[in-house]
Motif scaffolding. Sequence first.
Motif, short mmCIF file in Angstrom:
data_model
loop_
_atom_site.label_atom_id
_atom_site.label_comp_id
_atom_site.label_asym_id
_atom_site.label_seq_id
_atom_site.Cartn_x
_atom_site.Cartn_y
_atom_site.Cartn_z
N UNK A 171 -35.64 -13.63 -0.05
CA UNK A 171 -36.37 -14.66 0.36
C UNK A 171 -37.93 -13.69 0.72
N UNK A 172 -38.92 -14.23 0.86
CA UNK A 172 -40.21 -13.45 1.33
C UNK A 172 -39.89 -13.38 2.72
N UNK A 173 -40.47 -11.98 3.26
CA UNK A 173 -40.54 -11.65 4.76
C UNK A 173 -41.65 -10.79 4.77
N UNK A 174 -41.69 -9.87 5.99
CA UNK A 174 -42.76 -9.21 6.46
C UNK A 174 -42.36 -7.94 7.08
N UNK A 175 -43.07 -6.94 7.16
CA UNK A 175 -42.91 -5.80 7.76
C UNK A 175 -44.26 -5.22 8.30
N UNK A 213 -50.03 -3.93 7.83
CA UNK A 213 -48.90 -4.53 7.09
C UNK A 213 -48.27 -3.55 5.96
N UNK A 214 -47.10 -3.71 5.98
CA UNK A 214 -46.46 -2.76 4.68
C UNK A 214 -46.43 -3.34 3.60
N UNK A 215 -46.76 -2.79 2.58
CA UNK A 215 -46.69 -3.27 1.12
C UNK A 215 -45.49 -3.78 0.57
N UNK A 216 -44.52 -4.35 1.15
CA UNK A 216 -43.36 -5.07 0.87
C UNK A 216 -43.29 -6.41 0.72
N UNK A 217 -42.09 -6.80 0.12
CA UNK A 217 -41.98 -8.26 -0.43
C UNK A 217 -40.84 -8.90 0.59
N UNK A 218 -40.11 -8.16 1.34
CA UNK A 218 -39.06 -8.80 2.03
C UNK A 218 -38.95 -7.97 3.21
N UNK A 219 -38.02 -8.72 3.84
CA UNK A 219 -37.79 -8.04 5.63
C UNK A 219 -36.55 -7.18 5.45
N UNK A 220 -36.80 -5.96 4.90
CA UNK A 220 -36.01 -4.90 4.69
C UNK A 220 -35.25 -4.39 6.18
N UNK A 221 -34.23 -3.92 6.13
CA UNK A 221 -33.65 -3.17 7.31
C UNK A 221 -33.47 -4.15 8.46
#
Length: 322
Positions: free
Chosen positions: A132-136, A190-198
């Motif tokens: 699922x989409x998330x933000x970092x 904002x980090x260029x990622x597509x999910x809430x990693x870690x």
Amino acid sequence: MTSLKTLPKSEKVNVWVFPGQGSQKLGMGIDLLKLPLGKLRLKQAENILGWSISDVWQSQTKKLSNTQYTQPCLYVFMTVLADLMKKSGYHPDVVAGYSFGEYTALYTAGAYDFETGLQLIQKRAEIMSRLPQGSMVTLIGFEGDKLRDEVLKTEDVWFANDDPKYAVISGTSQGVASILSNVPVERVIPLEVSAAFHTPLVEPAAKEFQPVLETTAFEPLSIPIFCSTDFVFSLRVNQVKDNLIRQISRSVKWQMISQRLINQGINKAIQLGCGQGLLKPMKNIDPGLEISNVGSSADIDSIVIRDQLKKLANINPAVIRV
């Protein structure tokens, strides 16, 4: 556990560190397209992936920030740099990576060949791209206690790192937005990622990826890797694989990793990839640490020339002044 005290000593005990997802930059790797090794790796990658790494490197910003493309692009970029460094006569005493960067560190340590590693990365990226989409976001300039309190009481948001000055928070877009609305921050990146990693939100991906990793054959490591979840140097394949599963959903403790590396006698660090993000915390801990960034073939040439000049100066200080 392997200690650096058991490793062969040279004048400088050096670590090569590899950044993770979010470090990618449009235009990275362009100079590698002209080199025989770069051309070979790009051809091998296209045969495996079915799409062109070089096209994404050069002009496809949206794809470069999509996990399915980001991870293979970073893997090819950083492994080519590592190979070029070795061809120039440089070798690390130990390797370490930030999250995804551990896979390129393992390639450098001889855990698998280029194609095996890319096939593993391709599967990992595919699994993680379905999350699922998330933000970092990276936060700079904030009140630490206030931020910690807000993160603790906000649902589906966690700290993704342990840096007190450059905090990374990760979670649902709604949760991250709530933190930003309640905590004054001087700068938000904002980090260029597509999910809430870690975070626990990506544990389903870790479970799906585990059998893929377990069935991928690893060769014996030629040099130790610093395992980011156990905080030890290791040559044990089973321990390394367990670490790779756990690190997907755990916070990255790079401050602690940096401290451990320096405590073990590391006095030289080279970051392979874009920027110097991993080197700065290490330099803050040990101002005398010798650091270098390798993000292009030109950077490697500069290191070679610098070291040649140092040798000349040591032979005859009157020959040259640097």
